[in-house]
Scaffold this active site. Structure first.
Site, PDB file in Angstrom:
ATOM      1  N   GLY A 278       0.767  -1.242   0.000  1.00 19.93           N
ATOM      2  CA  GLY A 278       0.000   0.000   0.000  1.00 19.93           C
ATOM      3  C   GLY A 278       0.792   1.282   0.000  1.00 19.93           C
ATOM      4  CD  GLU A 320       1.019  -9.386   1.352  1.00 20.96           C
ATOM      5  OE1 GLU A 320       0.943 -10.592   1.622  1.00 20.96           O
ATOM      6  OE2 GLU A 320       0.033  -8.637   1.263  1.00 20.96           O
ATOM      7  N   PRO A 321       4.708  -4.931  -0.918  1.00 18.01           N
ATOM      8  CG  PRO A 321       6.896  -4.200  -1.284  1.00 18.01           C
ATOM      9  CD  PRO A 321       6.094  -5.169  -0.464  1.00 18.01           C
ATOM     10  N   GLY A 322       3.536  -3.605  -3.982  1.00 13.01           N
ATOM     11  CA  GLY A 322       3.387  -3.865  -5.412  1.00 13.01           C
ATOM     12  C   GLY A 322       3.720  -2.590  -6.164  1.00 13.01           C
ATOM     13  NE  ARG A 323      -0.288   2.262  -5.645  1.00 10.47           N
ATOM     14  CZ  ARG A 323      -1.497   2.210  -6.206  1.00 10.47           C
ATOM     15  NH1 ARG A 323      -1.715   2.803  -7.337  1.00 10.47           N
ATOM     16  NH2 ARG A 323      -2.476   1.572  -5.597  1.00 10.47           N
ATOM     17  NE  ARG A 360      -3.977   3.087 -10.377  1.00 10.95           N
ATOM     18  CZ  ARG A 360      -3.759   4.245  -9.814  1.00 10.95           C
ATOM     19  NH1 ARG A 360      -3.254   5.235 -10.522  1.00 10.95           N
ATOM     20  NH2 ARG A 360      -4.038   4.431  -8.543  1.00 10.95           N
ATOM     21  CE1 TYR A 364      -9.511   1.922  -8.194  1.00 11.63           C
ATOM     22  CE2 TYR A 364      -7.622   2.190  -9.631  1.00 11.63           C
ATOM     23  CZ  TYR A 364      -8.518   1.376  -8.969  1.00 11.63           C
ATOM     24  OH  TYR A 364      -8.397   0.030  -9.078  1.00 11.63           O
ATOM     25  CB  CYS A 391     -16.888   4.737 -28.165  1.00 12.01           C
ATOM     26  SG  CYS A 391     -16.175   4.606 -29.792  1.00 12.01           S
ATOM     27  CE1 TYR A 421      -2.634  -3.421  -8.284  1.00 11.47           C
ATOM     28  CE2 TYR A 421      -1.362  -1.503  -7.596  1.00 11.47           C
ATOM     29  CZ  TYR A 421      -1.830  -2.782  -7.355  1.00 11.47           C
ATOM     30  OH  TYR A 421      -1.500  -3.408  -6.185  1.00 11.47           O
TER      31      TYR A 421
HETATM   32  N1  LLP Z   1      -1.261  -7.025  -0.384  1.00  9.28           N
HETATM   33  C1  LLP Z   1      -2.586  -7.185  -0.528  1.00  9.28           C
HETATM   34  C2  LLP Z   1      -3.285  -8.157   0.282  1.00  9.28           C
HETATM   35  C3  LLP Z   1      -3.290  -6.413  -1.463  1.00  9.28           C
HETATM   36  O1  LLP Z   1      -4.601  -6.578  -1.599  1.00  9.28           O
HETATM   37  C4  LLP Z   1      -2.592  -5.460  -2.244  1.00  9.28           C
HETATM   38  C5  LLP Z   1      -3.296  -4.646  -3.225  1.00  9.28           C
HETATM   39  C6  LLP Z   1      -1.215  -5.346  -2.073  1.00  9.28           C
HETATM   40  C7  LLP Z   1      -0.577  -6.135  -1.123  1.00  9.28           C
HETATM   41  C8  LLP Z   1      -0.374  -4.398  -2.873  1.00  9.28           C
HETATM   42  O2  LLP Z   1      -0.738  -3.081  -2.727  1.00  9.28           O
HETATM   43  P1  LLP Z   1       0.191  -1.931  -3.349  1.00  9.28           P
HETATM   44  O3  LLP Z   1       1.497  -1.930  -2.608  1.00  9.28           O
HETATM   45  O4  LLP Z   1       0.417  -2.274  -4.796  1.00  9.28           O
HETATM   46  O5  LLP Z   1      -0.610  -0.708  -3.182  1.00  9.28           O
HETATM   47  N2  LLP Z   1      -6.000  -1.283  -8.674  1.00  9.28           N
HETATM   48  C9  LLP Z   1      -5.758  -0.340  -7.610  1.00  9.28           C
HETATM   49  C10 LLP Z   1      -4.983  -0.966  -6.473  1.00  9.28           C
HETATM   50  C11 LLP Z   1      -5.643  -2.193  -5.915  1.00  9.28           C
HETATM   51  C12 LLP Z   1      -4.779  -2.828  -4.879  1.00  9.28           C
HETATM   52  C13 LLP Z   1      -5.304  -4.134  -4.468  1.00  9.28           C
HETATM   53  N3  LLP Z   1      -4.512  -4.790  -3.487  1.00  9.28           N
HETATM   54  C14 LLP Z   1      -5.017   0.864  -8.175  1.00  9.28           C
HETATM   55  O6  LLP Z   1      -4.784   0.899  -9.368  1.00  9.28           O
HETATM   56  O7  LLP Z   1      -4.686   1.789  -7.441  1.00  9.28           O
END
Ligand code: LLP
Length: 463
Positions: A278, A320-323, A360, A364, A391, A421
């Site tokens: 997050g 758990e970083p993704g973004r 996005r 959002y 469209c 994302y």
């Molecule tokens: N761990 C869990 C359990 C999650 O559900 C998520 C994201 C993450 C880690 C990774 O979160 P991050 O570090 O990437 O923020 N589509 C949306 C974001 C949805 C995130 C869902 N879960 C967007 O484009 O902002």
């Protein structure tokens, strides 16, 4: 500011909501390192380059729209997270942000683990050689098939999200003669300051089992009784695109509180906690994200302090970083097609992609930056809206942006910070062909996810 001060910037102070740019950036040619991946710069001719390659040549070779991913930046961010958390913690990259086999291999090489939330993500991870014990399976409604595949593969953990799933996973594990390591996902009741759709720890939403009211404690009680499960810890994820550490600190405090309750009730100390992902990134220069070492320090301190107060051994921490890993490492390259000036309002600049490659903004209200990258310009700033070719009028890529007033069809625009994302949420709306992802490193570019073709589309349409 009066209109005449900026002939090409009509009434931007009136039309932009408060808090957005109140004046055009001073240098439209600058590629601000806060939003561009690390190797992005301009060459002597003024053309932007990434990994030493110029975007005009990249566009010729790979077409537009396309995502260009800076491999060195991706790896550096993996290492920054690993180093920040050290050997006493695990970093799980959240595959939902963007996953491909190349990415899985980079993660493996850089010592990260991987969080997946579907059979497709699991298949990608296993196919690319991520050891199963370094994979975590998530999801609020995992299918029996997904659970079975994960247990069979031997994933390191499954994060349980409901009472039904506790029984389901235990059953499947027992049937396969295994004992599955699991964490229980809890809802800590934190209001994360982010868009409602990406906040996950308030109580009125679908994820996790609430701490308040005792559902989480009841879930632990039930899971501890089942032979097919080895309960290793508690999991919390409070939401996404978060800029301060206070929400994580409250979450850590409450999760440790549950560990203490569990110790008092069952006489066991669960060995792990996961505080989710997050962490926010900079989409525009106004965003001010925390660095991995800041979050590591904040989380480490609070967990240590709370555990000491509760008389608990400090559990192994995971995040758990993704973004925060992949987001800043890529940009989307588009070609300008048509331009429409709406006198007194703004200029609509249409590019050859849109909501099919970046949903996005529409979903959002996300903010992005944009730059003219195929050349520099000395023209005055022009209040623009970068839109796609789909469209519907909500098909907006960048809602409010200043582009040079001489922007013209055939120019290349790039939108930074689209690594997370965007490709993973891309669609075939209007039968758009999803763009490729091209990895760039040390003067070489290679396609890691190819562009879709009409043949791909028609293959699924079986008549
Ligand atoms: N761990 C869990 C359990 C999650 O559900 C998520 C994201 C993450 C880690 C990774 O979160 P991050 O570090 O990437 O923020 N589509 C949306 C974001 C949805 C995130 C869902 N879960 C967007 O484009 O902002």
């Amino acid at each position: 500011m009066s209109r005449s001060a900026h002939p090409a910037g009509p009434r931007y102070a009136d039309v932009l909501p408060e808090g957005h740019y109140t004046a055009p950036p001073t240098d439209l040619n600058a590629l601000d390192p806060r939003v561009w991946s690390r190797t992005v710069t301009r060459n002597a001719e003024g053309v932007a380059t990434v990994g030493g390659l110029d975007v005009k040549r990249l566009a010729e070779e790979f077409g537009t729209p396309a995502y260009f991913l800076d491999e060195d930046d991706f790896r550096a961010r993996c290492r920054a997270w690993r180093d920040a958390f050290g050997d006493d913690a695990d970093v799980f990259y959240a595959g939902k942000a963007f996953l491909s086999r190349a990415v899985v291999r980079w993660l493996h090489e850089e010592g990260l683990n991987l969080d997946v939330c579907s059979a497709g993500e699991l298949a990608t991870a296993l196919d690319a050689g991520m050891p199963a014990e370094r994979i975590a399976l998530h999801g609020n409604n995992k299918s029996t098939e997904e659970i079975t595949r994960a247990v069979e593969a031997g994933v390191g953990r499954i994060v349980l999200d409901s009472f039904q799933e506790i029984v389901r996973v235990a059953h499947i594990a027992e049937r396969l003669g295994k004992r599955q390591r699991v964490q229980i996902r809890v809802t800590v009741g934190v209001e994360a300051h982010t868009h409602e759709f990406i906040a996950t720890a308030h109580e009125d939403q679908k994820f996790g089992l609430a701490l308040a009211g005792g559902q989480a404690a009841e879930a632990v009680r039930r899971a501890l009784k089942l032979d097919g499960l080895e309960v290793i810890g508690i999991h919390s994820h409070i939401g996404s695109q978060i800029f301060d550490t206070s929400g994580f600190e409250v979450a850590a405090h409450r999760v440790v509180g549950l560990l203490k309750e569990i110790r008092d009730e069952h006489g066991i100390e669960l060995p792990e906690i996961d505080l989710g992902g997050g962490l926010g990134i900079a989409y525009t220069p106004e965003d001010d994200p925390r660095e991995p070492h800041e979050i590591a320090r904040a989380l480490g301190d609070i967990v240590t302090r709370e555990c000491a107060a509760a008389g608990l051994a400090v559990p192994r921490l995971s995040v758990e970083p993704g973004r925060a890993i992949v987001g800043p490492t890529a940009f989307t390259l588009y070609e300008v097609g048509t331009i429409k000036e709406l006198p007194g309002l703004r200029t609509y600049v249409s590019v050859d992609g849109g909501m099919s490659d970046n949903i996005r903004t529409a979903l959002y209200d996300a903010e992005y930056s944009v730059a003219l990258v195929s050349r520099t310009s000395t023209a005055a700033p022009m209040l623009s809206r970068v839109v796609g070719k789909h469209c519907e009028s909500g098909d907006i890529v960048v809602r409010d942006a200043f582009l040079p007033a001489d922007v013209a069809p055939g120019d290349l625009l790039a939108v930074p910070a689209t690594g997370a994302y965007c490709r993973s949420m891309a669609s075939n709306y209007n039968h758009a062909l999803r763009p490729p992802v091209v990895a760039v490193k040390d003067g070489a570019a290679r396609v890691i996810v190819r562009r879709e073709t009409e043949e791909d589309l028609l293959r699924l349409d079986v008549g």
